[in-house]
Design a protein around this motif. Structure first.
Motif, PDB file in Angstrom:
ATOM      1  N   ASN A   1       0.864  -1.180   0.000  1.00 17.91           N
ATOM      2  CA  ASN A   1       0.000   0.000   0.000  1.00 17.91           C
ATOM      3  C   ASN A   1       0.898   1.227   0.000  1.00 17.91           C
ATOM      4  O   ASN A   1       1.651   1.459   0.946  1.00 17.91           O
ATOM      5  CB  ASN A   1      -0.912   0.008   1.233  1.00 17.91           C
ATOM      6  CG  ASN A   1      -1.958   1.095   1.168  1.00 17.91           C
ATOM      7  OD1 ASN A   1      -1.646   2.267   0.987  1.00 17.91           O
ATOM      8  ND2 ASN A   1      -3.221   0.720   1.324  1.00 17.91           N
ATOM      9  N   HIS A   2       0.813   2.030  -1.047  1.00 18.62           N
ATOM     10  CA  HIS A   2       1.743   3.148  -1.220  1.00 18.62           C
ATOM     11  C   HIS A   2       1.419   4.352  -0.335  1.00 18.62           C
ATOM     12  O   HIS A   2       2.211   5.303  -0.295  1.00 18.62           O
ATOM     13  CB  HIS A   2       1.776   3.579  -2.686  1.00 18.62           C
ATOM     14  CG  HIS A   2       2.372   2.553  -3.598  1.00 18.62           C
ATOM     15  ND1 HIS A   2       3.686   2.137  -3.491  1.00 18.62           N
ATOM     16  CD2 HIS A   2       1.834   1.838  -4.615  1.00 18.62           C
ATOM     17  CE1 HIS A   2       3.934   1.220  -4.402  1.00 18.62           C
ATOM     18  NE2 HIS A   2       2.824   1.015  -5.095  1.00 18.62           N
ATOM     19  N   ASN A   3       0.276   4.346   0.341  1.00 22.93           N
ATOM     20  CA  ASN A   3      -0.110   5.479   1.185  1.00 22.93           C
ATOM     21  C   ASN A   3      -0.038   5.190   2.676  1.00 22.93           C
ATOM     22  O   ASN A   3      -0.182   6.098   3.489  1.00 22.93           O
ATOM     23  CB  ASN A   3      -1.533   5.940   0.832  1.00 22.93           C
ATOM     24  CG  ASN A   3      -1.596   6.624  -0.511  1.00 22.93           C
ATOM     25  OD1 ASN A   3      -0.998   7.676  -0.703  1.00 22.93           O
ATOM     26  ND2 ASN A   3      -2.324   6.034  -1.454  1.00 22.93           N
ATOM     27  N   LEU A   4       0.170   3.940   3.045  1.00 25.13           N
ATOM     28  CA  LEU A   4       0.149   3.565   4.459  1.00 25.13           C
ATOM     29  C   LEU A   4       1.295   4.240   5.222  1.00 25.13           C
ATOM     30  O   LEU A   4       2.461   4.132   4.838  1.00 25.13           O
ATOM     31  CB  LEU A   4       0.249   2.055   4.606  1.00 25.13           C
ATOM     32  CG  LEU A   4       0.005   1.495   6.009  1.00 25.13           C
ATOM     33  CD1 LEU A   4      -1.430   1.763   6.455  1.00 25.13           C
ATOM     34  CD2 LEU A   4       0.296   0.000   6.052  1.00 25.13           C
ATOM     35  N   GLN A   5       0.938   4.924   6.327  1.00 28.95           N
ATOM     36  CA  GLN A   5       1.920   5.611   7.153  1.00 28.95           C
ATOM     37  C   GLN A   5       1.963   5.083   8.582  1.00 28.95           C
ATOM     38  O   GLN A   5       3.014   5.118   9.221  1.00 28.95           O
ATOM     39  CB  GLN A   5       1.606   7.118   7.184  1.00 28.95           C
ATOM     40  CG  GLN A   5       1.656   7.787   5.833  1.00 28.95           C
ATOM     41  CD  GLN A   5       1.203   9.234   5.895  1.00 28.95           C
ATOM     42  OE1 GLN A   5       0.875   9.767   6.962  1.00 28.95           O
ATOM     43  NE2 GLN A   5       1.170   9.888   4.748  1.00 28.95           N
ATOM     44  N   GLN A   6       0.822   4.616   9.079  1.00 24.88           N
ATOM     45  CA  GLN A   6       0.739   4.205  10.478  1.00 24.88           C
ATOM     46  C   GLN A   6       0.055   2.843  10.562  1.00 24.88           C
ATOM     47  O   GLN A   6      -1.016   2.647   9.987  1.00 24.88           O
ATOM     48  CB  GLN A   6      -0.037   5.237  11.293  1.00 24.88           C
ATOM     49  CG  GLN A   6       0.534   6.652  11.171  1.00 24.88           C
ATOM     50  CD  GLN A   6      -0.184   7.644  12.064  1.00 24.88           C
ATOM     51  OE1 GLN A   6      -0.370   7.418  13.261  1.00 24.88           O
ATOM     52  NE2 GLN A   6      -0.584   8.765  11.491  1.00 24.88           N
ATOM     53  N   LEU A   7       0.666   1.917  11.288  1.00 27.35           N
ATOM     54  CA  LEU A   7       0.155   0.553  11.354  1.00 27.35           C
ATOM     55  C   LEU A   7       0.323  -0.006  12.760  1.00 27.35           C
ATOM     56  O   LEU A   7       1.396   0.078  13.351  1.00 27.35           O
ATOM     57  CB  LEU A   7       0.906  -0.335  10.365  1.00 27.35           C
ATOM     58  CG  LEU A   7       0.575  -1.840  10.400  1.00 27.35           C
ATOM     59  CD1 LEU A   7      -0.854  -2.089   9.952  1.00 27.35           C
ATOM     60  CD2 LEU A   7       1.555  -2.624   9.537  1.00 27.35           C
TER      61      LEU A   7
ATOM     62  N   GLU B   1      15.631 -10.538  10.751  1.00 29.00           N
ATOM     63  CA  GLU B   1      15.689 -10.139   9.353  1.00 29.00           C
ATOM     64  C   GLU B   1      14.470  -9.307   8.966  1.00 29.00           C
ATOM     65  O   GLU B   1      14.581  -8.323   8.227  1.00 29.00           O
ATOM     66  CB  GLU B   1      15.775 -11.385   8.459  1.00 29.00           C
ATOM     67  CG  GLU B   1      17.094 -12.122   8.537  1.00 29.00           C
ATOM     68  CD  GLU B   1      17.212 -12.992   9.785  1.00 29.00           C
ATOM     69  OE1 GLU B   1      16.207 -13.137  10.524  1.00 29.00           O
ATOM     70  OE2 GLU B   1      18.313 -13.522  10.039  1.00 29.00           O
ATOM     71  N   GLY B   2      13.302  -9.714   9.456  1.00 31.11           N
ATOM     72  CA  GLY B   2      12.089  -8.961   9.151  1.00 31.11           C
ATOM     73  C   GLY B   2      12.128  -7.562   9.728  1.00 31.11           C
ATOM     74  O   GLY B   2      11.760  -6.581   9.065  1.00 31.11           O
ATOM     75  N   ILE B   3      12.572  -7.440  10.975  1.00 26.97           N
ATOM     76  CA  ILE B   3      12.681  -6.125  11.612  1.00 26.97           C
ATOM     77  C   ILE B   3      13.676  -5.251  10.855  1.00 26.97           C
ATOM     78  O   ILE B   3      13.416  -4.070  10.579  1.00 26.97           O
ATOM     79  CB  ILE B   3      13.108  -6.282  13.083  1.00 26.97           C
ATOM     80  CG1 ILE B   3      12.064  -7.077  13.862  1.00 26.97           C
ATOM     81  CG2 ILE B   3      13.315  -4.907  13.722  1.00 26.97           C
ATOM     82  CD1 ILE B   3      12.515  -7.484  15.244  1.00 26.97           C
ATOM     83  N   THR B   4      14.804  -5.821  10.495  1.00 27.58           N
ATOM     84  CA  THR B   4      15.829  -5.060   9.780  1.00 27.58           C
ATOM     85  C   THR B   4      15.309  -4.578   8.430  1.00 27.58           C
ATOM     86  O   THR B   4      15.558  -3.428   8.030  1.00 27.58           O
ATOM     87  CB  THR B   4      17.095  -5.920   9.583  1.00 27.58           C
ATOM     88  OG1 THR B   4      17.555  -6.373  10.849  1.00 27.58           O
ATOM     89  CG2 THR B   4      18.194  -5.122   8.900  1.00 27.58           C
ATOM     90  N   SER B   5      14.573  -5.422   7.721  1.00 27.50           N
ATOM     91  CA  SER B   5      14.003  -5.029   6.426  1.00 27.50           C
ATOM     92  C   SER B   5      13.060  -3.852   6.581  1.00 27.50           C
ATOM     93  O   SER B   5      13.099  -2.897   5.791  1.00 27.50           O
ATOM     94  CB  SER B   5      13.259  -6.212   5.793  1.00 27.50           C
ATOM     95  OG  SER B   5      14.139  -7.250   5.445  1.00 27.50           O
TER      96      SER B   5
ATOM     97  N   SER C   1       7.422  -6.268   2.467  1.00 33.53           N
ATOM     98  CA  SER C   1       6.471  -5.719   1.503  1.00 33.53           C
ATOM     99  C   SER C   1       5.676  -4.553   2.074  1.00 33.53           C
ATOM    100  O   SER C   1       5.390  -3.576   1.366  1.00 33.53           O
ATOM    101  CB  SER C   1       5.521  -6.815   1.014  1.00 33.53           C
ATOM    102  OG  SER C   1       4.782  -7.372   2.098  1.00 33.53           O
ATOM    103  N   ILE C   2       5.320  -4.631   3.349  1.00 33.02           N
ATOM    104  CA  ILE C   2       4.509  -3.560   3.943  1.00 33.02           C
ATOM    105  C   ILE C   2       5.286  -2.252   4.024  1.00 33.02           C
ATOM    106  O   ILE C   2       4.721  -1.167   4.061  1.00 33.02           O
ATOM    107  CB  ILE C   2       3.999  -3.979   5.346  1.00 33.02           C
ATOM    108  CG1 ILE C   2       2.849  -3.078   5.809  1.00 33.02           C
ATOM    109  CG2 ILE C   2       5.104  -3.923   6.387  1.00 33.02           C
ATOM    110  CD1 ILE C   2       1.605  -3.238   4.996  1.00 33.02           C
ATOM    111  N   SER C   3       6.612  -2.348   4.026  1.00 33.82           N
ATOM    112  CA  SER C   3       7.452  -1.162   4.152  1.00 33.82           C
ATOM    113  C   SER C   3       8.133  -0.761   2.844  1.00 33.82           C
ATOM    114  O   SER C   3       8.857   0.233   2.802  1.00 33.82           O
ATOM    115  CB  SER C   3       8.537  -1.408   5.213  1.00 33.82           C
ATOM    116  OG  SER C   3       9.343  -2.538   4.856  1.00 33.82           O
TER     117      SER C   3
END
Length: 421
Positions: free
Chosen positions: A305-311, A347-351, A327-329
């Motif tokens: 999602n190209h507009n997502l800022q807060q999750l 690895e996920g956190i680092t990505s 992908s989410i980031s």
């Protein structure tokens, strides 16, 4: 109400107020920010101290304006300046300690209004005896309403004539809270959405069962959801239906049919495991998404999602895979991220951090961070991204016990990961 009494006691100690001087006191809830500025935040209590030490507050009796039948017929009014004009909130005090309220009003001079036309916000939540007729009276007395809170007024939609009167008379209404009202207490599910879809609401709070449908109503409801083009924010809460078996748990995610969503705050939507990534992938305008599910395990995979800022994802049974974090980031726009989940990887956190140069809040709590010593990982991560705002001026917390919740931190850091009401 305790702080209100203390404020009154303090204010009544003034004995020498210079002529022409007025002291105004407004008490705000520390965490009463309304997400994405759908509406400004009102003070929860206010008073004025004038010369001769007269303490004044504004209360109204709804019955004076044709809103009849309320048991403890007293409502508090607050106001403030916004956008160059004065806005007024009326808060019905049924759920407050009436003895405390009487003490306050006995100590102060009560200013009475000649009408309620000025009221822009009306909070009459938790009054279980509210009926459709009261809404008809409210629509006449308060034609300039912009927000109406009917949360837990469980009988007020048994006839939809009152809500139709609100829709027909209150042209400026932007926010409506009909949360904790079961679909089983509606006169007609389809008619409710016909009324809502014709209003120009920007934000709406509903019980989750009102977003579900019987199979026979599915197509009609989807068409009505798609008509709600002005609704940019939805909050849906726990299902209060005692007989939820009458509704379908297998329907596609109905949230994704609202075409203009910027904000979604959802508690236990239903058992569909892909609900989070479906909303993120389909609601292309989504900026802020808060989801909580303590019972069921979510299935997370690729989400873009190209507009997502807060999750915020609070799902204690859920494993968050690396491909979801990456992908989410990937669009690089995340600013605030909060997760309470079962497990994730270093690895996920680092990505996620690598892909998110704008990130200023990252709160993570998991039972397991796979194959990593958390303390050493934190040191390494901060060295890798030492110039990022997240580590120079932001807020980063990583726990591996899975017991930490971050609701207070989200409020204090000014995120929009908060409820509408």
């Amino acid at each position: 109400m305790l702080q209100h009494c203390k404020l009154v006691d303090y204010a009544t100690q003034f004995t020498d107020i210079p002529t022409g001087i007025t002291a105004n006191f407004r008490v705000y809830n520390r965490y009463n920010k309304i997400p994405l500025i759908f509406s400004p935040s009102f003070p929860c209590f206010q008073l004025k101290v004038e010369e001769s030490s007269k303490v004044t507050t504004t209360c109204v009796k709804p019955s004076d304006f044709g809103i009849l039948g309320l048991e403890k017929d007293l409502a508090m009014m607050t106001d403030f300046q916004y956008g160059g004009r004065t806005m007024y909130m009326v808060k019905y005090t049924y759920h407050l300690d009436y003895g405390v309220l009487s003490k306050l009003t006995d100590s102060m001079h009560i200013v009475k209004l000649c009408d309620l036309v000025c009221a822009t916000d009306f909070d009459i939540s938790s009054w279980s005896s509210l009926r459709s007729g009261h809404l008809e009276q409210l629509a006449i007395a308060c034609p300039n309403l912009q927000r109406l809170n009917l949360n837990s007024c469980i009988c007020c939609l048994e006839s939809l004539q009152g809500l139709q009167a609100i829709a027909s008379n209150c042209y400026h209404l932007k926010g409506l809270n009909i949360g904790r009202i079961s679909v089983l207490k509606l006169e007609n599910h389809i008619l409710l959405w016909e009324i809502l879809s014709d209003m120009n609401l920007t934000h709406l709070t509903v019980d989750v069962c009102i977003l579900r449908s019987k199979v026979a109503n599915k197509k009609a409801l989807i068409c009505l959801y798609q008509k709600c083009r002005t609704i940019r924010g939805i909050q849906c809460g726990y299902c209060s239906c005692k007989s939820s078996s009458k509704l379908s748990n297998k329907d596609p995610v109905t949230l994704s049919y609202f075409p203009s969503l910027n904000y979604c705050y959802c508690c236990v939507y239903h058992k569909k495991p892909t609900v989070v990534q479906d909303v993120i992938n389909i609601c292309k305008e989504l900026k802020c998404f808060w989801y909580s599910c303590e019972r069921y395990q979510l299935s997370l995979n690729v989400a873009h999602n190209h507009n997502l800022q807060q999750l915020c994802i609070s799902a204690f049974r859920t494993v968050v895979p690396d491909e979801f974090m990456a992908s989410i980031s990937a669009h690089g726009g995340l600013v605030h991220v909060v997760m309470n989940i079962r497990s994730m990887t270093a690895e996920g956190i680092t990505s996620l951090v690598r892909n998110s140069p704008k990130l200023i809040t990252l709160y993570l709590s998991a039972e397991t961070i796979h194959h990593v010593d958390v303390e050493n990982f934190n040191v390494t991560l901060k060295k890798m991204f030492c110039n990022r705002r997240l580590f120079t001026a932001g807020h980063y917390i990583l726990f591996d016990n899975g017991k930490r919740k971050f609701s207070t931190e989200m409020m204090e850091q000014g995120t929009d990961l908060l409820p509408l009401y």
